[in-house]
Design a protein around this motif. Sequence first.
Motif, PDB file in Angstrom:
ATOM      1  N   ALA A 371     -27.903  -3.522  45.334  1.00 18.20           N
ATOM      2  CA  ALA A 371     -27.659  -3.890  43.936  1.00 18.20           C
ATOM      3  C   ALA A 371     -26.167  -3.879  43.659  1.00 18.20           C
ATOM      4  O   ALA A 371     -25.618  -4.804  43.059  1.00 18.20           O
ATOM      5  CB  ALA A 371     -28.385  -2.930  43.010  1.00 18.20           C
ATOM      6  N   ALA A 372     -25.527  -2.805  44.158  1.00 18.36           N
ATOM      7  CA  ALA A 372     -24.082  -2.698  43.949  1.00 18.36           C
ATOM      8  C   ALA A 372     -23.374  -3.901  44.571  1.00 18.36           C
ATOM      9  O   ALA A 372     -22.526  -4.547  43.942  1.00 18.36           O
ATOM     10  CB  ALA A 372     -23.558  -1.406  44.561  1.00 18.36           C
ATOM     11  N   LEU A 373     -23.804  -4.191  45.810  1.00 16.92           N
ATOM     12  CA  LEU A 373     -23.173  -5.321  46.497  1.00 16.92           C
ATOM     13  C   LEU A 373     -23.434  -6.619  45.753  1.00 16.92           C
ATOM     14  O   LEU A 373     -22.557  -7.473  45.620  1.00 16.92           O
ATOM     15  CB  LEU A 373     -23.715  -5.428  47.925  1.00 16.92           C
ATOM     16  N   LEU A 374     -24.701  -6.739  45.262  1.00 16.53           N
ATOM     17  CA  LEU A 374     -25.067  -7.968  44.554  1.00 16.53           C
ATOM     18  C   LEU A 374     -24.242  -8.131  43.284  1.00 16.53           C
ATOM     19  O   LEU A 374     -23.790  -9.212  42.953  1.00 16.53           O
ATOM     20  CB  LEU A 374     -26.566  -7.960  44.210  1.00 16.53           C
ATOM     21  N   ILE A 375     -24.090  -6.994  42.584  1.00 18.54           N
ATOM     22  CA  ILE A 375     -23.298  -7.056  41.346  1.00 18.54           C
ATOM     23  C   ILE A 375     -21.880  -7.494  41.675  1.00 18.54           C
ATOM     24  O   ILE A 375     -21.304  -8.380  41.030  1.00 18.54           O
ATOM     25  CB  ILE A 375     -23.298  -5.679  40.650  1.00 18.54           C
ATOM     26  N   GLN A 376     -21.361  -6.877  42.765  1.00 17.40           N
ATOM     27  CA  GLN A 376     -20.009  -7.241  43.175  1.00 17.40           C
ATOM     28  C   GLN A 376     -19.940  -8.719  43.529  1.00 17.40           C
ATOM     29  O   GLN A 376     -19.032  -9.437  43.123  1.00 17.40           O
ATOM     30  CB  GLN A 376     -19.642  -6.398  44.393  1.00 17.40           C
ATOM     31  N   LEU A 377     -20.995  -9.138  44.281  1.00 15.86           N
ATOM     32  CA  LEU A 377     -21.054 -10.532  44.705  1.00 15.86           C
ATOM     33  C   LEU A 377     -21.118 -11.456  43.494  1.00 15.86           C
ATOM     34  O   LEU A 377     -20.443 -12.478  43.428  1.00 15.86           O
ATOM     35  CB  LEU A 377     -22.282 -10.737  45.589  1.00 15.86           C
ATOM     36  N   ALA A 378     -21.970 -11.047  42.527  1.00 17.03           N
ATOM     37  CA  ALA A 378     -22.130 -11.866  41.322  1.00 17.03           C
ATOM     38  C   ALA A 378     -20.792 -12.002  40.608  1.00 17.03           C
ATOM     39  O   ALA A 378     -20.409 -13.089  40.164  1.00 17.03           O
ATOM     40  CB  ALA A 378     -23.165 -11.238  40.399  1.00 17.03           C
ATOM     41  N   ARG A 379     -20.077 -10.848  40.547  1.00 21.69           N
ATOM     42  CA  ARG A 379     -18.763 -10.902  39.886  1.00 21.69           C
ATOM     43  C   ARG A 379     -17.834 -11.851  40.618  1.00 21.69           C
ATOM     44  O   ARG A 379     -17.145 -12.664  40.012  1.00 21.69           O
ATOM     45  CB  ARG A 379     -18.141  -9.498  39.877  1.00 21.69           C
ATOM     46  N   ARG A 380     -17.884 -11.694  41.978  1.00 24.74           N
ATOM     47  CA  ARG A 380     -16.996 -12.552  42.750  1.00 24.74           C
ATOM     48  C   ARG A 380     -17.381 -14.007  42.546  1.00 24.74           C
ATOM     49  O   ARG A 380     -16.541 -14.879  42.420  1.00 24.74           O
ATOM     50  CB  ARG A 380     -17.089 -12.175  44.230  1.00 24.74           C
ATOM     51  N   ARG A 381     -18.734 -14.243  42.513  1.00 16.52           N
ATOM     52  CA  ARG A 381     -19.197 -15.622  42.318  1.00 16.52           C
ATOM     53  C   ARG A 381     -18.728 -16.164  40.974  1.00 16.52           C
ATOM     54  O   ARG A 381     -18.327 -17.311  40.875  1.00 16.52           O
ATOM     55  CB  ARG A 381     -20.728 -15.669  42.367  1.00 16.52           C
ATOM     56  N   ARG A 382     -18.834 -15.273  39.960  1.00  8.39           N
ATOM     57  CA  ARG A 382     -18.396 -15.723  38.634  1.00  8.39           C
ATOM     58  C   ARG A 382     -16.937 -16.106  38.675  1.00  8.39           C
ATOM     59  O   ARG A 382     -16.527 -17.157  38.178  1.00  8.39           O
ATOM     60  CB  ARG A 382     -18.636 -14.621  37.609  1.00  8.39           C
ATOM     61  N   ALA A 383     -16.154 -15.219  39.310  1.00  8.76           N
ATOM     62  CA  ALA A 383     -14.718 -15.492  39.414  1.00  8.76           C
ATOM     63  C   ALA A 383     -14.505 -16.789  40.187  1.00  8.76           C
ATOM     64  O   ALA A 383     -13.725 -17.652  39.795  1.00  8.76           O
ATOM     65  CB  ALA A 383     -14.017 -14.333  40.118  1.00  8.76           C
TER      66      ALA A 383
END
Lengths: 638, 213
Positions: A371-383
């Motif tokens: 989940a943590a990684l996904l959240i990070q990934l999602a943030r990176r994706r958003r960026a």
Amino acid sequence: MAGGAFVAIVARVAMRLPVLAAWVWIGVTACAAKSDADARFVLLLYSSDQTLPATNIVGAEVLRELGGPTAPKIEVRSDFLDLSHVREPARRQDLADFLTKKHAETRIDLVVALGSPALDFIATHRDRIAPGAKIVFGLVSEPDLAASRLPKGDVFGIVSDFDVAKTMELAASLQPDARNVVVASGSLPFERQLEAAVREDLAPFADRYAITYLSDLPFEQVLDRVSRLPKDSIVLALSLFEDATGRRFVPREAAAEIARTASAPSYAPFDSFIGVGVVGGYTDTFQSTGVALGRLALDILSGKGDTVADVRNPEHAFRVDARQMERWGLSEANLPPGAIVLFAEKTVWEEHWQVILAAVAVIALQSVLLAALLIQLARRRRAEAARKAAEEDAETRRREVAHISRVLILGELSGAIAHELNQPLTAILANAQAAQMMLARDTPDIDEALLALEDIVEDDNRAGQVIQRLRGMLKNDKGRWELVDVNEIVRSTHNLVRSELVTRRIDTGLELDTPLDPVRGDSVQLQQVVLNLVVNAMDALAARDAGERRLVVRTRALEPARVELTVTDNGPGITAALEGRMFQPFFTTKPQGLGLGLSICSTILTTHGGALTLAGGEAGGAVATVILPAAEMRAAAE
Amino acid sequence: MTDAATIFLVDDDEAVLRALRRLLGAAGYAVRSFRSPLEFLAEHDPDPPGCAVLDLSMPDLDGLGIQAALSAGAVMRPVIFLTGAGDIPTSVRAMKAGAVDFLTKPVQSAELLAAIERALALDREARRVRHDVAGVRVRLESLTPREREVMGLVVAGRLNKQIAHELGASIKTIKVHRARVMAKMGVRTVADLVRAAELAIGTLPAEPSSHGT
């Protein structure tokens, strides 16, 4: 032992045929004479009503066997006698009268009696209800059979016996430390007889265990007593149709209630009780009893009554409920050999809960991590998405600027472009009017007129091409990436500016290397680059005298896999002041220039993986050099 | 449509050139076409009557350049210009330089043919004048120097008595000279003689002016 069949359920199921065969010899021959008719009629008599699982299971199996494909055509009539509610001899007489009338039209060949009450009933009333019929019985215990007054010779059956002693053995081996035994049973007369039999069976255990019988208590008190037992006690649940106060129960449900309430493990000698809460017992299954009974009935019907072999039911065994073992913490290691563990499939969790818990914990931990990684990934994706959007935005703007620049440069060349259109239009008009004249003569010159028409078609195509080129340059869309021939781009650009070059009195040379590898790109944008460079050179040449203006466009294949395009002019060249500023946006030396040409060209070439350089020529003037990767190399690099 | 007239077509565009040649041919003219102005100038034969139809914008040398080259030669060939973009300064220059007409492409055949007819008429007139001038020159050359002097003074409007006084001769002698001049020049009136003199002066401006007045 009326009603004994209700409890004479499982355990030892024995074919008593060797014994019975002698009794029935005469009856068999007598019946065989009557069994000529096509359809055989069987009367299936249940001692109980329809709610007793034990007899229902046996009855269903008997019906299945009688209806099987190998059987002769058999019709079965079923009657649930509910004899526990019909006790008065006069009422039983009434019931017999009713059944006599009910089956008066039917010649019954065989009666199957389930339970000893039904067996007693049909034995008493057979001459009226089913005269001459043979009798097969099941769910009748050995003591019941011994107590019944059966006619000899034409009664066969499977004697059921429940084995409280074996069941007690099971309990003793599972609970080696137990010292108390509580026996719960009902208050009906047959149940009291049963209890008496059990007392006898348990006599060998009396010295090791304190045995208590609860048959005199109301059901609530039975429950109360079993709920306050020490844990190392043994509860034996027997038949409980009716408690001391006369309240009625379904024995299985009563046993389930006892097993649920008890503070110690419960056991029962009946198959139907296993699965509702008791730990286990020494039982047979009703199903196998029913199958054996059905086959016996078929054998009797087909006249094999004297040859039927003694059959032992193979499914007779210790049976335990794995869930209850777990509930009471009983070890399977203590089971007697050959014990069958039922409901084990549901115990994966119970058996492996530590492993499962550990696995779940690991999974949970991983999930958190994921989940943590996904959240990070999602943030990176958003960026990333934001960056991409910004890039697309920039790309759109670049495209728009490039488009505006194209439109402007074409605007500058509008006179030349008009000329390019005017030429074919002129030719078309002249050819058309010439043809008119030729055809209007007294002797029309048709051949020459046809030539004129041919030329018109050609000229029209030429005009169409000019317009197509223009449209390509003027439209503002995303463009198409395709294989592009740089030489073709040069020729097409030259066509566009030819008359402008003529007007400006510029001597123009095309030196095109063939064959030239194609490049991959947007042909409109690449043409824009060439056009821009040519127009720049034309503008530079204004500084020279009319006779001396020279412009050369050259293409050349380079190793490895690149294409070079140069635009050379003999204008004033590049002064030191210009060097380094020419590619800056909005830097211009022209009075009407926008100052975007070279920076746009540079951007376009960068997106094509190429580059643009500007330098002084060897003999004065300027050389603009474009390098583009050939299509093959790009494809390999991607 | 003059039988002997030739139209000289010059256009660097092959298609246009072919089409115009076809049009003018259909209209009955003899046509000579050239793709390059230099080629035209190199091969141009000024003798046959006719006119030139020139594209205004061509490589090497544009229409105005050809016009200038033609004017510099002995023969004035009437010129019609064709242009894609009718820009006014260029057309004004062309007309000042003596262009017969200045037509915008694509050109209507009626317009072009009318312009060509005008050009040919001018050409005919010029040739006629040239022919007359040639005659006058022959006659002039048959005059003795004294007769040419007398003629100059007659054309200048002097009376016999003034001429006699100016030349220091008798009036009678002047009258004889004058009669010979009229006879040699093939004119019967002083007015005719003046026109002949004007023709001669127009093409040979140097000679009369060398005598002054």
